[in-house]
Design a protein around this motif. Structure first.
Motif, PDB file in Angstrom:
ATOM      1  N   GLU A 144      11.911  30.054   8.685  1.00 51.13           N
ATOM      2  CA  GLU A 144      11.824  29.359   9.232  1.00 51.13           C
ATOM      3  C   GLU A 144      10.568  28.928  10.661  1.00 51.13           C
ATOM      4  O   GLU A 144      10.296  27.731  10.455  1.00 51.13           O
ATOM      5  CB  GLU A 144      12.801  28.925   9.321  1.00 51.13           C
ATOM      6  CG  GLU A 144      13.743  27.434  10.086  1.00 51.13           C
ATOM      7  CD  GLU A 144      14.837  27.130  10.128  1.00 51.13           C
ATOM      8  OE1 GLU A 144      14.714  25.270  10.477  1.00 51.13           O
ATOM      9  OE2 GLU A 144      15.762  27.889   9.682  1.00 51.13           O
ATOM     10  N   SER A 145      10.828  29.856  11.151  1.00 45.15           N
ATOM     11  CA  SER A 145      10.159  29.493  12.831  1.00 45.15           C
ATOM     12  C   SER A 145       8.861  29.296  12.353  1.00 45.15           C
ATOM     13  O   SER A 145       7.359  29.108  12.924  1.00 45.15           O
ATOM     14  CB  SER A 145      10.523  30.649  13.150  1.00 45.15           C
ATOM     15  OG  SER A 145      10.322  32.413  13.215  1.00 45.15           O
ATOM     16  N   GLU A 146       8.378  30.385  11.173  1.00 46.51           N
ATOM     17  CA  GLU A 146       6.864  30.588  11.262  1.00 46.51           C
ATOM     18  C   GLU A 146       6.619  28.650  10.272  1.00 46.51           C
ATOM     19  O   GLU A 146       5.617  28.861  10.625  1.00 46.51           O
ATOM     20  CB  GLU A 146       6.546  31.194   9.545  1.00 46.51           C
ATOM     21  CG  GLU A 146       6.300  33.050  10.747  1.00 46.51           C
ATOM     22  CD  GLU A 146       6.513  33.870   9.391  1.00 46.51           C
ATOM     23  OE1 GLU A 146       6.448  35.151   9.614  1.00 46.51           O
ATOM     24  OE2 GLU A 146       7.543  33.857   8.150  1.00 46.51           O
TER      25      GLU A 146
END
Length: 81
Positions: A12-14
């Motif tokens: 998700e952060s990527e």
């Protein structure tokens, strides 16, 4: 001409970072196109649109939880990859 296809998995952060980077590149393309620097910025814009569409349509939920206030039960979901 040789062409390649790439398959990657993002967490998700990527995914958030990639969308932010694409938005910054799109803004820069708009600036450069306004300055009459067409190539390669028109091509970049088309590629950005395609990548963002793929990102929006290719997600899979891997974990989550819900809480039922009436019953006091909590359901935790985690999918093994």
């Amino acid at each position: 001409m040789t062409t390649y296809r790439y398959t990657i998995t993002l967490d998700e952060s990527e995914h958030i970072m990639l969308n932010a980077a694409l938005a910054m590149l799109r803004d820069e393309c708009d600036v450069q196109i306004a300055k009459k620097s067409g190539a390669p910025y028109w091509s970049y814009l088309r590629s950005i649109e395609r990548v963002q569409k793929k990102l929006a349509n290719s997600w899979e939920q891997m974990s989550g939880h819900t809480f039922n206030a009436e019953t006091g039960t909590q359901i935790i979901y985690r999918r093994e990859s």
